[in-house]
Design a protein around this motif. Structure first.
Motif: not given
Length: 112
Positions: A18-36
């Motif tokens: 994230q730091i190398k790609n965006y210059g920052r740490v991203l804040e995220g939330k747990l989630d799920k993707l069904t059918g994959y």
């Protein structure tokens, strides 16, 4: 600022990526993707391997089977950051929009 939702199940969850790609740490939330379903692929792009620190990355494939579930994180990123993500992901991946278990629409990279 307009933001895009990005669902990550792999290396984009790593703070160093994230730091190398965006210059920052991203804040995220747990989630799920069904059918994959999740598998691994070998990455041959030296820049991506150097950035991620791994030659094998996870990849998901649409199965349509409700019992197939991929756990991950959903991040809010800018349109510019989404373009940088497109540049980070190798040609083995393509970006598609999906609906997550939470009901959020998000971009995700799946097998090309």
């Amino acid at each position: 600022m307009n933001t895009e939702n990005l669902f990550s199940y792999g290396t984009l969850q790593n703070e160093s990526v994230q730091i190398k790609n965006y210059g920052r740490v991203l804040e995220g939330k747990l989630d799920k993707l069904t059918g994959y379903a999740l598998s691994m692929i070998e990455i041959t792009d030296a820049e991506v391997v150097a950035l991620s620190g791994a030659a094998y990355h996870p990849m998901i494939k649409h199965t349509g089977i409700v019992l197939d579930v991929v756990d991950g994180m959903v991040f809010e990123i800018s349109a510019d950051e989404l373009k940088r993500t497109d540049e980070y992901e190798v040609d083995d991946y393509k970006r598609v929009q999906v609906v997550l278990a939470s009901g959020k629409k998000a971009w995700v990279y799946i097998n090309a």
